[in-house]
Design a protein around this motif. Structure first.
Motif, PDB file in Angstrom:
ATOM      1  N   ALA A  65     -51.591 -19.990  46.489  1.00 48.99           N
ATOM      2  CA  ALA A  65     -52.374 -21.215  46.639  1.00 48.99           C
ATOM      3  C   ALA A  65     -51.561 -22.269  47.376  1.00 48.99           C
ATOM      4  CB  ALA A  65     -52.804 -21.739  45.276  1.00 48.99           C
ATOM      5  N   SER A  66     -50.270 -22.388  47.053  1.00 41.58           N
ATOM      6  CA  SER A  66     -49.490 -23.435  47.708  1.00 41.58           C
ATOM      7  C   SER A  66     -49.193 -23.073  49.157  1.00 41.58           C
ATOM      8  CB  SER A  66     -48.218 -23.744  46.924  1.00 41.58           C
ATOM      9  OG  SER A  66     -47.483 -22.582  46.704  1.00 41.58           O
ATOM     10  N   ALA A  67     -49.033 -21.779  49.436  1.00 40.03           N
ATOM     11  CA  ALA A  67     -48.753 -21.391  50.828  1.00 40.03           C
ATOM     12  C   ALA A  67     -49.972 -21.669  51.711  1.00 40.03           C
ATOM     13  CB  ALA A  67     -48.365 -19.918  50.897  1.00 40.03           C
ATOM     14  N   VAL A  68     -51.159 -21.446  51.179  1.00 37.32           N
ATOM     15  CA  VAL A  68     -52.361 -21.644  51.980  1.00 37.32           C
ATOM     16  C   VAL A  68     -52.681 -23.137  52.115  1.00 37.32           C
ATOM     17  CG1 VAL A  68     -54.858 -21.255  52.054  1.00 37.32           C
ATOM     18  CG2 VAL A  68     -53.329 -19.372  51.492  1.00 37.32           C
ATOM     19  N   THR A  69     -52.597 -23.859  51.005  1.00 35.15           N
ATOM     20  CA  THR A  69     -53.014 -25.262  51.028  1.00 35.15           C
ATOM     21  C   THR A  69     -51.887 -26.228  51.359  1.00 35.15           C
ATOM     22  OG1 THR A  69     -52.507 -25.572  48.703  1.00 35.15           O
ATOM     23  CG2 THR A  69     -54.716 -24.814  49.216  1.00 35.15           C
ATOM     24  N   LYS A  70     -50.634 -25.748  51.267  1.00 33.66           N
ATOM     25  CA  LYS A  70     -49.438 -26.580  51.505  1.00 33.66           C
ATOM     26  C   LYS A  70     -49.237 -27.655  50.439  1.00 33.66           C
ATOM     27  CE  LYS A  70     -48.867 -24.228  55.234  1.00 33.66           C
ATOM     28  NZ  LYS A  70     -48.053 -23.032  55.081  1.00 33.66           N
ATOM     29  N   HIS A  71     -49.917 -27.485  49.297  1.00 33.87           N
ATOM     30  CA  HIS A  71     -49.649 -28.419  48.198  1.00 33.87           C
ATOM     31  C   HIS A  71     -48.753 -27.734  47.178  1.00 33.87           C
ATOM     32  CE1 HIS A  71     -52.278 -31.465  49.710  1.00 33.87           C
ATOM     33  NE2 HIS A  71     -53.202 -30.558  49.924  1.00 33.87           N
ATOM     34  N   TYR A  72     -47.491 -27.613  47.558  1.00 35.54           N
ATOM     35  CA  TYR A  72     -46.551 -26.834  46.742  1.00 35.54           C
ATOM     36  C   TYR A  72     -46.366 -27.431  45.361  1.00 35.54           C
ATOM     37  CZ  TYR A  72     -45.457 -24.654  51.178  1.00 35.54           C
ATOM     38  OH  TYR A  72     -45.554 -23.981  52.348  1.00 35.54           O
ATOM     39  N   GLY A  73     -46.074 -28.738  45.317  1.00 34.13           N
ATOM     40  CA  GLY A  73     -45.789 -29.368  44.041  1.00 34.13           C
ATOM     41  C   GLY A  73     -46.952 -29.223  43.079  1.00 34.13           C
ATOM     42  N   PHE A  74     -48.156 -29.451  43.584  1.00 35.59           N
ATOM     43  CA  PHE A  74     -49.331 -29.416  42.724  1.00 35.59           C
ATOM     44  C   PHE A  74     -49.565 -28.022  42.146  1.00 35.59           C
ATOM     45  CE2 PHE A  74     -53.984 -28.813  42.301  1.00 35.59           C
ATOM     46  CZ  PHE A  74     -54.196 -29.702  41.259  1.00 35.59           C
ATOM     47  N   PHE A  75     -49.596 -27.012  43.015  1.00 37.68           N
ATOM     48  CA  PHE A  75     -49.970 -25.688  42.520  1.00 37.68           C
ATOM     49  C   PHE A  75     -48.868 -25.032  41.686  1.00 37.68           C
ATOM     50  CE2 PHE A  75     -53.415 -25.857  45.717  1.00 37.68           C
ATOM     51  CZ  PHE A  75     -54.449 -25.601  44.837  1.00 37.68           C
ATOM     52  N   TYR A  76     -47.602 -25.291  42.013  1.00 31.75           N
ATOM     53  CA  TYR A  76     -46.551 -24.755  41.139  1.00 31.75           C
ATOM     54  C   TYR A  76     -46.589 -25.460  39.782  1.00 31.75           C
ATOM     55  CZ  TYR A  76     -44.489 -21.778  44.692  1.00 31.75           C
ATOM     56  OH  TYR A  76     -44.286 -20.791  45.611  1.00 31.75           O
ATOM     57  N   SER A  77     -46.991 -26.736  39.772  1.00 33.43           N
ATOM     58  CA  SER A  77     -47.121 -27.427  38.496  1.00 33.43           C
ATOM     59  C   SER A  77     -48.246 -26.815  37.675  1.00 33.43           C
ATOM     60  CB  SER A  77     -47.412 -28.911  38.707  1.00 33.43           C
ATOM     61  OG  SER A  77     -46.361 -29.512  39.411  1.00 33.43           O
ATOM     62  N   VAL A  78     -49.344 -26.475  38.348  1.00 37.89           N
ATOM     63  CA  VAL A  78     -50.462 -25.847  37.634  1.00 37.89           C
ATOM     64  C   VAL A  78     -49.983 -24.545  36.995  1.00 37.89           C
ATOM     65  CG1 VAL A  78     -52.683 -24.688  37.932  1.00 37.89           C
ATOM     66  CG2 VAL A  78     -52.265 -26.879  39.047  1.00 37.89           C
ATOM     67  N   ALA A  79     -49.244 -23.731  37.777  1.00 34.14           N
ATOM     68  CA  ALA A  79     -48.744 -22.467  37.229  1.00 34.14           C
ATOM     69  C   ALA A  79     -47.829 -22.730  36.036  1.00 34.14           C
ATOM     70  CB  ALA A  79     -48.007 -21.679  38.315  1.00 34.14           C
ATOM     71  N   ALA A  80     -46.936 -23.718  36.179  1.00 37.55           N
ATOM     72  CA  ALA A  80     -45.990 -24.012  35.098  1.00 37.55           C
ATOM     73  C   ALA A  80     -46.724 -24.463  33.838  1.00 37.55           C
ATOM     74  CB  ALA A  80     -44.993 -25.077  35.550  1.00 37.55           C
ATOM     75  N   ILE A  81     -47.764 -25.281  34.017  1.00 36.59           N
ATOM     76  CA  ILE A  81     -48.501 -25.773  32.851  1.00 36.59           C
ATOM     77  C   ILE A  81     -49.201 -24.610  32.138  1.00 36.59           C
ATOM     78  CG2 ILE A  81     -50.522 -27.142  32.180  1.00 36.59           C
ATOM     79  CD1 ILE A  81     -49.579 -29.182  34.351  1.00 36.59           C
ATOM     80  N   LEU A  82     -49.719 -23.659  32.918  1.00 36.39           N
ATOM     81  CA  LEU A  82     -50.380 -22.519  32.284  1.00 36.39           C
ATOM     82  C   LEU A  82     -49.365 -21.649  31.535  1.00 36.39           C
ATOM     83  CD1 LEU A  82     -53.028 -21.616  34.996  1.00 36.39           C
ATOM     84  CD2 LEU A  82     -53.417 -22.606  32.747  1.00 36.39           C
TER      85      LEU A  82
END
Lengths: 234, 239, 269
Positions: free
Chosen positions: B198-215
């Motif tokens: 998700a972060s590679a496609v959208t370039k929102h690295y911080g956001f999507f890695y945070s989502v993964a971490a929260i899960l």
């Protein structure tokens, strides 16, 4: 088989050259992480909720999420915020360009969480009598902490810390995923170039076993030194 | 990008990544559960070997736990992942040449690798738990004429669980986090891998890695609650 | 979910990992899930898309084969092919002598030059004569002196940078995605990659100052283009895929697909 042996001989110097990177990653992260662990542990035992809850939350997050996710988040997440900001003009930028410092940062924060929890338990395990004795001598609270509680706590948790340091050494293999080419990453690079699966991994594995062995020995010496007053006089 | 549109990227609609993360969560839990089951079996066998009278069994078990604990998980994962296929191919080639063409399920290979790693740590946990059972009880059972299997089933296993549970709980938490390593293999649709995609496609690295971490954190929280409940249950006869 | 847990546990425990794949016209095609637009990428709907995906579909129809895409990390593709986890690699893999030592290739199905892109502050790169004196041109190493340039590991671009850019810091990345991210973050000054992938990326990130710096002249290192990777002894599949490439080229189907993605001749000369 001969081909394998020849490849081993060819790749070992390349892998050996990466050993310092792995060791520096391990030791720097251990030093910074264990130092940060102290305020985390003390904070988590503080009577003040505004110190206690953030510390406990920090420990929980660091222990509750994978180190790889933390590493990615720190490297790529922070990378998102820098373009066009003052940071790129600052003297820090040469460091902030390099994955190495992000790896150190991620591993240190993670170590601070794990060691913080261990130290927290150790501080609670310090016998009450020793603290009361110190108080009876008129030691101030700060002095009691620095001269009695902390040294005893470190002594109590040292064996666990040895294990943690070995885990940290192994965890540095994740640095390869953010462009820091330590032993594991170098092995993977060799894999990709030679198209050989096993030889690079096995050679790297042997190096890790040696490093763990030496590290274990070193920690035993440290442990013995810290416990020297308990040993029978020679 | 403002927050509202960031969260719209996480929607459950056709173009959002929400559903992908749910799938990733399921895969991560599946991989962890399956790997954990394997490590339980390997741990029991390993503990048995370590406590056996056979020098060979003890030697093999010691080698297993020492090696696994000295090698980085990532290295072991890659080694087992790649060698698993070749080893099975070799075994099959001894039986017949018909097995030249076969397929390895990458999910199974990743699970096998993680289970193998967890098994070494489980061996130590179970060994410690078996040793904590007072020897007198086993002798008493023997004196009653119970067979070895019966002793294992009626005396050792039920009590062992009580001593082993804290260690087993920690290993379960490690298993869920270690499962994130399989994202490196690039063909497992696990939670961290979804974060990566998700972060590679959208370039929102911080956001999507945070989502993964929260899960991941959510998995940890739920696991901790379940472990607490289990501990209370196995200890119910002791307070 | 539970079924698959039990299934995988049983499968592993009994070491019965192998299921024979005898069905004839099934081709397992390895593609790495790392987004490589406009060639291959896996979207939020979990669907593959891109030029190579469309081309693959056309080729498989031509071969009357049942193709299944298997997602495998880039560096695992060749081991997976030789380990028979897949039958074919269809992932913009350049045909190089180094790779030919371990796998075989079909004929090329596209060829695009390499390109250097860079940040706002990075100057354009010029071209000089190749010092080997054979008359070729190369990207001027002097322009890159002291700069940091990112390449993807185990690619022709990594080989090129290692050979010619000795005075630059060549930073090797796992994936092109990652060096692109670091280029935007300003951690590297330049990146060397395929021009098509580069154009796509530059277009999407022009606002962030990313720009094209040089189309790199052809060089023996770059090989002849991208082909389908095949196992060495798999001549049967090789003949089939080569025939299919010829057929879709002749029928105009290739050009129809290419037109969807490119404004120039992606096949090359």
């Amino acid at each position: 088989m001969d081909e394998s042996l020849a490849l081993f001989i060819e790749i070992v110097p390349t892998l050996l050259a990466a050993v310092p990177v792995t060791l520096i990653l391990t030791f720097l992260s251990a030093i910074i992480g264990n130092t940060l662990a102290l305020p985390v542990a003390v904070g988590s035992l503080s009577p003040h909720f505004y110190l206690r809850y953030p510390s406990l939350f920090y420990i929980f997050v660091m222990r509750g999420t994978p180190l790889l996710a933390q590493t990615y988040l720190i490297y790529y997440g922070l990378g998102e915020f820098f373009p066009g900001t003052w940071v790129q003009k600052s003297f820090l930028w040469p460091y902030l360009r390099d994955g190495f410092w992000y790896a150190i940062f991620a591993f240190s924060l993670n170590t601070a969480g794990y060691t913080g929890e261990i130290l927290r338990g150790a501080i609670m395990a310090v016998p009450k009598g020793e603290i009361e004795a110190a108080r009876a001598f008129g030691f101030s609270s700060a002095l009691i902490f620095w001269r009695v509680t902390l040294p005893r706590a470190i002594q109590i948790c040292l064996p666990t810390m040895t294990g943690e340091t070995i885990l940290l050494l192994k965890a540095t293999s994740l640095a390869s995923l953010i462009t820091v080419w330590e032993v594991m990453g170098t092995a993977r690079q060799i894999q990709k170039v030679t198209f050989r699966v096993y030889e690079p991994l096995i050679a790297a594995g042997i190096l890790y076993i040696l490093m763990v062995f030496v590290l274990t020995r070193l920690m035993m010496i440290v442990e013995r030194r810290i416990n020297r007053h308990r040993l029978a006089p020679a | 990008m403002d927050q509202a549109s960031l969260f719209s990227l996480l929607s459950f609609g056709p173009d959002g990544w929400g559903m992908r993360f749910v799938e990733g969560l399921v895969v991560t839990v599946e991989v962890s559960v399956a790997a954990y089951c394997i490590s339980l079996v390997l741990g029991l066998i390993g503990a048995g070997a370590k406590l056996s009278n056979s020098k060979v069994a003890r030697g093999v078990a010691d080698l297993y736990t020492t090696l696994v604990r000295a090698l980085p998980e990532l290295l072991l994962l890659l080694l087992i992942y790649f060698s698993g296929a070749d080893a099975i191919k070799f075994i099959l080639s001894l039986i017949s040449e018909d097995f030249d063409d076969f397929e390895i399920n990458p999910f199974a290979a990743a699970v096998a690798a993680l289970g193998f790693i967890g098994g070494a740590y489980m061996t130590e946990v179970m060994r410690g738990a078996i040793l904590s059972i007072p020897n007198g009880q086993i002798e008493a059972a023997k004196a009653c004429g119970m067979s070895r299997f019966l002793i294992l089933r009626r005396v050792i296993l039920p009590q062992m669980l009580r001593y082993a549970l804290p260690g087993m709980g920690n290993l379960w938490l490690s298993a869920t986090k270690d499962s994130s390593l399989i994202s490196v293999l690039g063909n497992t649709q696990d939670l961290l891998f979804m974060g990566y995609r998700a972060s590679a496609v959208t370039k929102h690295y911080g956001f999507f890695y945070s989502v993964a971490a929260i899960l991941f954190l959510a998995i940890t929280i739920i696991s901790m609650i379940v472990i607490k409940m289990l501990e209370a249950r196995v200890n119910r006869g002791y307070r | 979910m539970f079924k698959s847990i039990i299934k995988s546990a049983v499968v592993v425990a009994s070491l019965a990992l192998a299921t024979s794949a005898i069905a004839k016209d099934k081709i397992r095609v390895g593609i790495s899930p790392e987004a490589y637009p406009p060639f291959t990428s896996l979207n939020a709907k979990n669907q593959w898309e891109g030029f190579e995906i469309d081309l693959l579909a056309a080729l498989c129809k031509q071969m009357d084969a049942d193709c299944k895409i298997v997602s495998i990390a880039w560096d695992g593709l060749i081991p997976a092919l030789n380990g028979k986890k897949i039958d074919m690699i269809f992932n913009s893999m350049s045909i190089t002598d180094e790779r030919k030592k371990v796998i075989d290739f079909s004929d090329k199905y596209y060829n695009s030059p390499a390109e250097i892109i860079g940040t706002k502050d990075a100057p354009n790169v010029t071209v000089v004569d190749n010092p080997d004196g054979k008359g070729g041109k190369i990207a001027n190493p002097a322009d890159l002196k002291g700069k940091t340039i990112g390449v993807q590991t185990a690619t022709i671009h990594a080989d090129y940078a290692a050979k010619y850019f000795k005075d630059a810091t060549v930073k090797v990345y796992d994936t092109a995605d990652n060096h692109n991210a670091d280029l935007v973050a300003g951690r590297i000054d330049y990146a060397l990659l395929d021009s098509v992938a580069a154009d796509d990326f530059v277009k999407a990130n022009a606002a962030k100052g990313i720009g094209a710096k040089l189309i790199v002249p052809a060089d023996p290192i770059f090989g002849v283009g991208a082909g389908a990777g095949l196992r060495k002894n798999d001549t049967k599949l090789k003949d089939k895929i080569n025939a299919a490439i010829k057929a879709v080229r002749a029928s105009g189907e290739y050009d129809a697909i290419a037109k969807k993605y490119f404004t120039f001749n992606i096949y090359g000369d």
